[in-house]
Every structure is written in C-alpha cells, then in structure tokens.
Design a protein around this motif. Structure first.
Motif, mmCIF file in Angstrom:
data_model
loop_
_atom_site.group_PDB
_atom_site.id
_atom_site.type_symbol
_atom_site.label_atom_id
_atom_site.label_comp_id
_atom_site.label_asym_id
_atom_site.label_seq_id
_atom_site.Cartn_x
_atom_site.Cartn_y
_atom_site.Cartn_z
ATOM 1 N N ASN A 296 1.191 -14.040 -12.746
ATOM 2 C CA ASN A 296 2.421 -13.477 -12.179
ATOM 3 C C ASN A 296 3.141 -14.451 -11.257
ATOM 4 N N VAL A 297 2.452 -15.482 -10.805
ATOM 5 C CA VAL A 297 3.085 -16.497 -9.960
ATOM 6 C C VAL A 297 2.965 -17.862 -10.621
ATOM 7 N N ASP A 298 2.940 -17.882 -11.942
ATOM 8 C CA ASP A 298 2.751 -19.133 -12.693
ATOM 9 C C ASP A 298 3.851 -20.139 -12.350
ATOM 10 N N GLY A 299 3.434 -21.365 -11.991
ATOM 11 C CA GLY A 299 4.379 -22.425 -11.662
ATOM 12 C C GLY A 299 4.927 -22.342 -10.249
ATOM 13 N N GLU A 300 4.542 -21.325 -9.477
ATOM 14 C CA GLU A 300 5.045 -21.172 -8.116
ATOM 15 C C GLU A 300 4.050 -21.739 -7.100
ATOM 16 N N GLU A 301 4.587 -22.125 -5.938
ATOM 17 C CA GLU A 301 3.725 -22.519 -4.832
ATOM 18 C C GLU A 301 3.160 -21.267 -4.175
ATOM 19 N N VAL A 302 1.865 -21.282 -3.903
ATOM 20 C CA VAL A 302 1.200 -20.141 -3.267
ATOM 21 C C VAL A 302 0.348 -20.656 -2.111
ATOM 22 N N ARG A 303 0.025 -19.755 -1.187
ATOM 23 C CA ARG A 303 -0.853 -20.062 -0.063
ATOM 24 C C ARG A 303 -2.281 -19.657 -0.432
ATOM 25 N N VAL A 304 -3.214 -20.598 -0.298
ATOM 26 C CA VAL A 304 -4.605 -20.359 -0.684
ATOM 27 C C VAL A 304 -5.463 -20.406 0.572
#
Length: 415
Positions: A296-304
């Motif tokens: 659902n957040v493919d290719g997006e920057e996320v916080r891990v």
C-alpha cells in the motif's frame, strides 16, 4: 609581574577553555526553572578496570549521567562500552520511565549526544517526544558546570570502591603491577592453564559487570538522598539533598510533569530511519523485512522504527506518523539470523579498533626497517662493480700477408 592579575599574565599563553576559566562568568539561576524543566547529560570514562561483559578482559567503561538542573537530582544513568547514541538514549529512557519527561535537554557536542538517532527531524527521538535539545559552545565546559562537578563526585566514588582504581591519588606502581598481573591471569584462563597463586589473588580484584552496576545504583541513590548540595536551599541550617529539593518543589509548585505510558516508552525510544518500500519489502541494516501491507506504500518513503536489541520485526509508519504495519524479518542475505542494532554497533566498534591496531603494527614494523636496504659488500672490486666487456672490433685485411702479420703480433685467438 607580581603586580599583574592572573588573567593578564596568562594572556597569549592560554587559549580555549583554560583561558575562559580566568574570565568573569554569569551564574544561572536554576531556582526559576521547574522540576524537569531542563536535564543536563554527559558521559565520563571511569578511572578503573572492569571485566568486559563479553570476553572478560579488563577495560575502561563509560558512565552516562543525567541530572535535573532545578533539584540536582540524578534522574537517569547508563553504563556502556563507550559513549554512543545508544548509551545516551538508554540513560534518558531510564530517567523518563521513572521521573517523567523534561522540557529541555542540555549537553555537549559529543558524538553520543548529537546525532541523527536523537536529533533528526521527524525520525529523531527528541523531536518525536517534543523535547528541545540544546548544546553547549565547543571549548566552553563552564556552561555545563553542574554536570562537570557531578562527574567529579559520583564516578570517582564508584571507581575508588574497586582495587582496579587508577585515577587521582592511586599509587602508580601498584596500578602497573595489578594491571599486568590481571592481564597475565586472563591470558592463562583463555589458554586453559592453571593459575599461579599471584594470578589467583589478582583476578579476584577485577570486578564483574554486574558488580559495577550494583555499585553505581548504590552511589546514585546515596548522592540523591544523602548528599547535602551547596547550591540547594537551606532548611534548619542544612542544605537540602537533591531528593528533598525535588520533593519540596513538587509539593509547593505542583506536579505538571508529563509521564509516559509503557507503550509510549517502548515506541518513542525506538530509533527510526527513513526507507523506501519496494513491493512488500524494505531493507534495514542488511536485514530484509516483509509485510503484505507494504504494497500500500510501494515506492514511498516510510519511517521504520526498530528495537536496538531485537531485530526480528520493525514498525512501519508513513512520514506523517500513520501506522502502516509490523514488518517481519525474512530472507536476510548476509546472516543466518537478523542482526540487531547493538550487534551492528559492536561490529563497527570492533572494526575501528582493529584498524587502529593495524596502524600501530605498521608503525612498529617501519621502526624495525633500516633507512637504506642493501646487501653487504664482500670486496672492493664488488663494491666498484664488474666493468662491462668492451667489444673487440674485427680488423679487415686486403692481403693475406697482412692478415698473417697481424696474427703473428696479436696471437692466433682472433679469427
């Protein structure tokens, strides 16, 4: 010269913090600051040797202390192999777990105090907690006089409780002999040799990691509850202890401290990094993590967010903080088990120390080589060298009688 003040006699001879120590200074009035208004933190190497928690060899540990500016109460501490972000964050977590959240934190510009893990926008621990981090001016330790004075009390009291103390006042010869004998005993244990009597007497002087933790707990409690601090108010002719000053301030001014829940403590002190989700996968410290929800957040920057001690799963959020999923470790390409942040930090520290040893070894080898490398000369003729043979040019004869005459004078070896 005797008529000149110390500052004038030192002008041009001292620079930096040494010169500033002779100048006038401003005293901060901490009584106007509420309890937990500002915490000051610093790390200091203990002047002693302790058994390394992993390999057991003697080494010098690092103690990080966090003190409340208003009450001088030591709110948090941590013991680590060296000053780093993980140790500093652990000291703050210890303090907030027991005494609530501060408004400001104040520290020097050391690597353990200022780094992306603590201060990065969005992903840093302090920005997520809403805490403002202030740092002192480089070369100006007077601005952190509270913690500097504390470093001269608690760490020294801790180290002096052990026979391996090597700080101010310790006998140099005893320190040298004790250290050498302990090293000898440790090597004998590693090589599975029987210890001699002197080695047995020396090895018991080396404290264990847990023994040191117990003494630190005892000394911090003693400082908070028994130490009469000269900068705190007087009641009945006696200065208050930090614990008394903290309790009195909370009773008279009210307790407006924000306390964190167990879940908040668990999540807020997890370091975060920004990664890009790729078809259900993301990578962190050479570990691969997977979740169906990452599509659902493919290719997006996320916080891990990750646990420094447990690398089996990570928490993934959008950049605005919305929860996405828990991603599970699977398919690590470089190890049979997931590598956590603590292991990664220890490996980097091991590599740095090995590099320093390699540099030292090359320096020693260079000292052992002569300036000019050459083989010894056996004779004077060898020193001069063997001359190259001069080629003999063949003569040309028009008549056979001329050739016979030449051979008669120069021998018959020419052809």
């Amino acid at each position: 010269m005797n008529k000149l003040p110390r500052r004038e006699k030192a002008r041009g001879r001292l620079t930096g913090s040494a010169a500033k120590a002779l100048e006038t200074y401003k005293k901060r009035d901490w009584s106007t600051m509420p309890v937990n208004g500002c915490w000051i933190a610093d790390g200091k190497s203990l002047n002693m040797k302790v058994a390394h928690p992993i390999h057991g060899r003697p080494f010098t540990p690092e103690l990080t202390l966090v003190i409340d500016g208003r009450s001088r109460y030591v709110v948090g501490w941590s013991l680590a192999l060296s000053e780093n972000a993980i140790a500093v964050a652990d000291a703050y977590r210890y303090g907030m777990e027991r005494h609530g959240k501060p408004l400001f934190v104040y520290s020097d510009n050391g690597g353990g105090e200022t780094n992306k893990m603590l201060d990065a926008d969005i992903t840093g621990i302090f920005p997520r907690l809403g805490i403002t981090h202030m740092t002192s001016i480089p070369g100006n330790p007077q601005s952190r006089g509270i913690i500097e004075r504390l470093n001269g009390v608690i760490p020294r009291a801790i180290a002096q409780k052990f026979p391996t103390y090597n700080g101010l006042g310790a006998d140099r010869e005893s320190v040298r002999v004790t250290g050498r004998t302990i090293e000898s005993a440790v090597r004998a244990i590693e090589n599975k040799r029987d210890l001699k009597a002197v080695q047995k007497n020396a090895i018991v002087k080396l404290p264990s990691w847990n023994q040191l933790l117990d003494v630190i707990t005892e000394e911090v409690e003693k400082y908070n509850t028994q130490h009469r601090h000269s900068e705190l108010p007087k009641i009945d002719g006696h200065h208050l202890t930090p614990a008394e000053a903290r309790r009195l301030a909370l009773e008279t001014e009210g307790d407006d401290i924000e306390y964190l829940t167990e879940v908040e403590l668990r999540d807020m002190f997890k370091p975060e990094q920004v990664r890009v989700a790729q078809r259900g996968w993301l990578e962190l410290m050479n570990n691969q993590y997977f979740s169906e929800a990452l599509i659902n957040v493919d290719g997006e920057e996320v916080r891990v967010a990750y646990d420094i001690h447990d690398a089996s799963r990570v928490i993934v959020r959008r950049m605005n903080g919305d929860y996405v999923c828990d991603a599970i470790w699977n398919g690590n390409k470089q190890a049979a088990i997931p590598v956590n942040a603590m292991q990664d930090a220890m490996e980097k520290r091991r590599i740095r120390r090995l590099k320093l040893n390699d540099d030292h070894r090359r320096e020693i080898e260079a000292e052992g080589r002569p300036v000019l490398e050459s083989k010894p000369v056996q004779s004077f003729s060898e020193f001069l060298g063997t001359p190259e043979p001069v080629p003999v040019e063949k003569p040309f004869f028009f008549l056979e009688t001329d050739r016979d005459e030449y051979l008669r004078k120069n021998g018959t070896h020419h052809k």
